[in-house]
Design a protein around this motif. Structure first.
Motif, short mmCIF file in Angstrom:
data_model
loop_
_atom_site.label_atom_id
_atom_site.label_comp_id
_atom_site.label_asym_id
_atom_site.label_seq_id
_atom_site.Cartn_x
_atom_site.Cartn_y
_atom_site.Cartn_z
N SER A 184 0.85 -1.18 0.00
CA SER A 184 0.00 0.00 0.00
C SER A 184 0.89 1.24 0.00
N THR A 185 0.46 2.28 -0.71
CA THR A 185 1.28 3.50 -0.79
C THR A 185 0.44 4.75 -0.52
N VAL A 186 1.10 5.74 0.06
CA VAL A 186 0.55 7.09 0.19
C VAL A 186 1.49 8.01 -0.57
N ASP A 187 0.96 8.69 -1.57
CA ASP A 187 1.75 9.48 -2.52
C ASP A 187 1.17 10.90 -2.54
N ILE A 188 1.93 11.87 -2.05
CA ILE A 188 1.46 13.26 -1.97
C ILE A 188 2.39 14.16 -2.76
N ASP A 189 1.83 14.88 -3.71
CA ASP A 189 2.58 15.77 -4.60
C ASP A 189 1.99 17.17 -4.46
N VAL A 190 2.79 18.13 -4.01
CA VAL A 190 2.32 19.51 -3.80
C VAL A 190 3.01 20.43 -4.79
N LEU A 191 2.20 21.17 -5.54
CA LEU A 191 2.68 22.03 -6.61
C LEU A 191 2.46 23.50 -6.23
N ASN A 192 3.54 24.26 -6.20
CA ASN A 192 3.49 25.69 -5.90
C ASN A 192 3.73 26.47 -7.20
N GLU A 193 2.63 26.96 -7.77
CA GLU A 193 2.74 27.68 -9.05
C GLU A 193 2.83 29.19 -8.88
N ASN A 194 2.65 29.67 -7.65
CA ASN A 194 2.71 31.11 -7.40
C ASN A 194 4.16 31.53 -7.17
N VAL A 195 4.97 31.31 -8.20
CA VAL A 195 6.41 31.53 -8.09
C VAL A 195 6.85 32.44 -9.23
N SER A 196 7.56 33.50 -8.88
CA SER A 196 8.12 34.39 -9.90
C SER A 196 9.22 35.22 -9.26
N GLY A 197 10.45 34.73 -9.37
CA GLY A 197 11.59 35.41 -8.78
C GLY A 197 12.88 34.74 -9.22
N ASN A 198 14.01 35.36 -8.97
CA ASN A 198 15.27 34.78 -9.44
C ASN A 198 16.32 34.61 -8.35
N SER A 199 15.95 34.85 -7.09
CA SER A 199 16.94 34.68 -6.02
C SER A 199 16.88 33.27 -5.44
#
Length: 234
Positions: A184-199
């Motif tokens: 049995s597996t628990v698979d969690i993928d979190v996507l942060n699309e509110n990204v805009s920077g270069n540092s």
């Protein structure tokens, strides 16, 4: 809720961090520049053919440029850097340190990265010979109430503020490589699309935000009585 710093065993079999970026250079030049910027502790090779779902997408890794050291591996895709553990999980403190080290070196002389635009964190935990609903707050039912299903795959996608979360359960699925043992597996993928920077600080914060949400979701769906058996440290 109080979220543990660690549990034992943690059951983590894979942990991915992906960073998407924009560049003014062709991909081949990006690879060459990263090769020049990384120090000698990283070994260069090519990834074998493999399809991998990350950030809700199915990525083809056949012939992908790959660097690795004694802690992690780094796969280069077009406008994407994919970090992965080598074998056993090294803990988040060490993992994010390794990621920071790589990104800092890439950001050196003639950096190919113009702007960061996305970060995602995916953890997969594996539970041999265990029913998901015994340890996690999940029950599976459908329009045949007299049928009890102990083998299933479930996928959910939902949004929390600026984060998109992919939650996947597999229950009692037979794996041929383990001699048909049920996993049995628990698979969690979190996507942060509110990204805009270069540092570096900016993208590390975006990665940490995704990681913290992944951890929050994981412990939120775990049953309290099961958590107590894992010797949580707070």
């Amino acid at each position: 809720m109080d979220i543990p710093k660690s549990i034992s065993p943690d059951r983590i079999v894979d942990a991915f961090v992906e960073v998407r970026y924009d560049s003014h250079l062709p991909f081949e030049i990006v690879v060459g520049t990263i090769f020049q910027n990384l120090d000698e502790s990283y070994i260069y090779t090519n990834a074998p053919s493999k399809n991998l779902p990350v950030g809700g997408l199915n990525l083809s890794l056949g012939g992908t440029p790959l660097f690795y050291n004694d802690k992690i591996k780094i796969m280069l895709l077009d406008n994407s850097i994919l970090f992965n553990i080598l074998s056993s999980y090294i803990g988040w403190k060490e993992y994010i340190y390794q990621i920071k080290k790589v990104l800092s070196q890439i950001a050196g002389v003639n950096s190919p990265i113009k702007n960061y635009r996305r970060a995602s964190v995916r953890y997969i935990s594996e539970y041999p010979e265990m029913n998901i609903h015994d340890s996690f707050k999940f029950n599976f039912s459908f329009g045949l109430p007299h049928v009890k299903s102990d083998v299933y795959t479930f996928r959910s996608e939902f949004q929390e503020e600026d984060l998109k979360i992919f939650l996947n359960f597999q229950n009692n699925v037979k794996i041929k490589s383990t001699g048909d043992k049920k996993i049995s597996t628990v698979d969690i993928d979190v996507l942060n699309e509110n990204v805009s920077g270069n540092s570096i600080e900016y993208i590390l914060e975006a990665i940490s935000t995704a990681h913290d949400k992944q951890k929050e979701v994981f412990f939120s769906i775990m049953k309290e009585e099961y958590l107590k058996t894992l010797k949580p440290i707070y």
